[in-house]
Every structure is written in C-alpha cells, then in structure tokens.
Design a protein around this motif. Sequence first.
Motif, PDB file in Angstrom:
ATOM      1  N   ASN A   1      -1.242  -6.302  -4.841  1.00 34.18           N
ATOM      2  CA  ASN A   1      -2.833  -6.220  -4.598  1.00 34.18           C
ATOM      3  C   ASN A   1      -3.030  -6.244  -3.216  1.00 34.18           C
ATOM      4  O   ASN A   1      -4.224  -6.229  -2.955  1.00 34.18           O
ATOM      5  N   CYS A   2      -2.236  -5.957  -2.264  1.00 33.75           N
ATOM      6  CA  CYS A   2      -2.454  -6.045  -0.791  1.00 33.75           C
ATOM      7  C   CYS A   2      -3.043  -4.735  -0.538  1.00 33.75           C
ATOM      8  O   CYS A   2      -2.354  -3.711  -0.550  1.00 33.75           O
ATOM      9  N   LYS A   3      -4.059  -4.779   0.173  1.00 33.33           N
ATOM     10  CA  LYS A   3      -4.732  -3.903   0.744  1.00 33.33           C
ATOM     11  C   LYS A   3      -4.599  -3.640   2.270  1.00 33.33           C
ATOM     12  O   LYS A   3      -5.420  -2.834   3.018  1.00 33.33           O
ATOM     13  N   SER A   4      -4.050  -4.610   3.032  1.00 34.08           N
ATOM     14  CA  SER A   4      -3.880  -4.502   4.337  1.00 34.08           C
ATOM     15  C   SER A   4      -3.008  -3.328   4.991  1.00 34.08           C
ATOM     16  O   SER A   4      -2.159  -2.623   4.347  1.00 34.08           O
ATOM     17  N   GLU A   5      -3.862  -2.843   6.180  1.00 32.98           N
ATOM     18  CA  GLU A   5      -3.022  -1.771   6.756  1.00 32.98           C
ATOM     19  C   GLU A   5      -2.325  -2.227   7.937  1.00 32.98           C
ATOM     20  O   GLU A   5      -1.478  -1.132   8.435  1.00 32.98           O
ATOM     21  N   GLU A   6      -1.929  -3.590   8.133  1.00 29.63           N
ATOM     22  CA  GLU A   6      -1.121  -3.854   9.367  1.00 29.63           C
ATOM     23  C   GLU A   6      -0.534  -5.092   8.919  1.00 29.63           C
ATOM     24  O   GLU A   6      -0.963  -6.376   9.336  1.00 29.63           O
TER      25      GLU A   6
END
Length: 291
Positions: A79-84
């Motif tokens: 469920n991780c939405k991070s781009e970095e």
Amino acid sequence: MNNITKEITPLTQNDCFTIFSRVKKEFNFPLHFHEEYELNLILNAKGAKRIVGDNVEEIEDMELVLVGPNLSHVWLTHNCKSEEIREVTIQWHKDFLDEKMLKRNQLSFIRRMFDRSTKGILFPRETAQLVYKRLLVIDQMQGFDSVLELMSILHQLSTAKSMRVLSDATFNNDQVLNYHSRRIDKAFEYMNANFHKPVALKDLAKLVNMTEVSFSRFIKRRTGTTFIDSLNEIRLGHATRMLIETTHSIAEVSFNCGFNNISNFNRFFKKKKNCTPKEFRENFSGTRVFI
C-alpha cells in the motif's frame, strides 16, 4: 521453500562489508535469503509490507531491521504510495566478527544481538532516528574509519531498549548447512582465488588430499551443493560485482569470471537472480560501495 531465492551477494573474502543506497518508487526484489548479515534502513515507505521469516507486517515511514544469515526476507510495495522510497542496506560476512572475538566481554551485547537476529530484529523508531544519519554517510568514509564506524553503530544498536524479534520461528533454508571444516575452507579459498581460471574437481581433491569421488560426496554433504554449483556461485558473486563496478560487456564479464560459455552464464545468472545480466545492470540504480 522452493519459491525463496538464494541471493549470491557480490561480497568477496577480501571485503569487510558493502553498503548500498538508492531512491526508488517500488520494491521489486523477490523473497530471498543469503549467508550474510544485513541491516536495512527504509525511509518514506509507509504502507509497504515487510516479510521476515513467518512475520508479515505493514511498515511505517521509517524502520531499521537486522536480518541474520539465511533468514528469508523481503519488502513489498503493497500500500506504499511514495515516489521516493529511500533504502540503505549494509551486508557483512558471518565471520566479520568471529566467534572467539564475540565471546569477549566487551562484545557481549553485539553477540546477543547477532543471536537474536536469526529471527530478525526490528529496532524502535527512537533508535533508528539516532543512527540513520550515520548510516546515510558511512559510505563516504575511508577504509578503516568506515569499519570502526560500522562496529560503533552495531554496538549502539545492540544496547537499544525495546528491540523486537520479528519471527516466531527461525526460517532458515533447509539446504543451508553449518559446514565448519578446514578442508572445505581450504577448497573455498582456492576457488575464490582462482574463480577466473579453469578449476577442476581433481585440483580441489588433490588440494585436500582426497579422491575425486570422496571429495565430491564430501562437499555435497557439507554444503548442500555440488562442487560445480559452489564454484559457479562464487563466480556469480564476482560477476554481479563486475556488472555494478565496471562498464565491461556481458561477454567480458562472463569470461573474466570463469564462465567460458556466455549462454551458460546467462542461464545460470537468470536462475539465481531471476533476471538476465543485462536486466540486472539496467535495473541497478544507486550507489554500492565495497569496504
């Protein structure tokens, strides 16, 4: 355990440790294990899933985990939405601090931490916050100073309060055996020194004063792998390092690491790494430093 990959790391006998740092958008490495200790700092990955042994958890935006030798583990995007996503991984040999040294009083905390790491250790957020800046810059230090810094970090971690063991069971791969033997050590030292040249079973058998048949059975019984697989895994470790550190062509890497048939090299590489040498090089991003 057939769906768990054994990772052949690029660490050689001459390295103390390696540190790998990168920023990415997703986790894409399969469930795996390896013989080295591994310390993982994960930043900006809230919602990702961590699997260590039989423990499965969704993680927060910062975590620090120590994984012992041969313990299956993986991080998944979930469920991780991070781009970095920031990932810093340090790997070191099982004998970086040998058993005799670990028995000294001053290293008793590290010894206990290593013992617990066979099931995986999650350090409290407060501890991660104390050491994460040190982990981010250790690859910028020189030689012996970086080794001292790693030992200092390990000591600080070993004295942390509220560290949590992750797995209820030690999920060590059934094929991984404890093979302390002077003959095996001697054979592996020879293969590591001569991986780039033809190495025959008869050479190793003669080296350890055994017949070829006896040595072939001996290495299989002690290590769980055949002579040729053991040799090719050593060659693969050097090949992955060469793919990271040089601009040599795939063919050059293959021949420089003792694989005299590039088709066999590609096939063995894909079997062990789940990707081709070309894909491995193209997908590799970030910095990896060997110390």
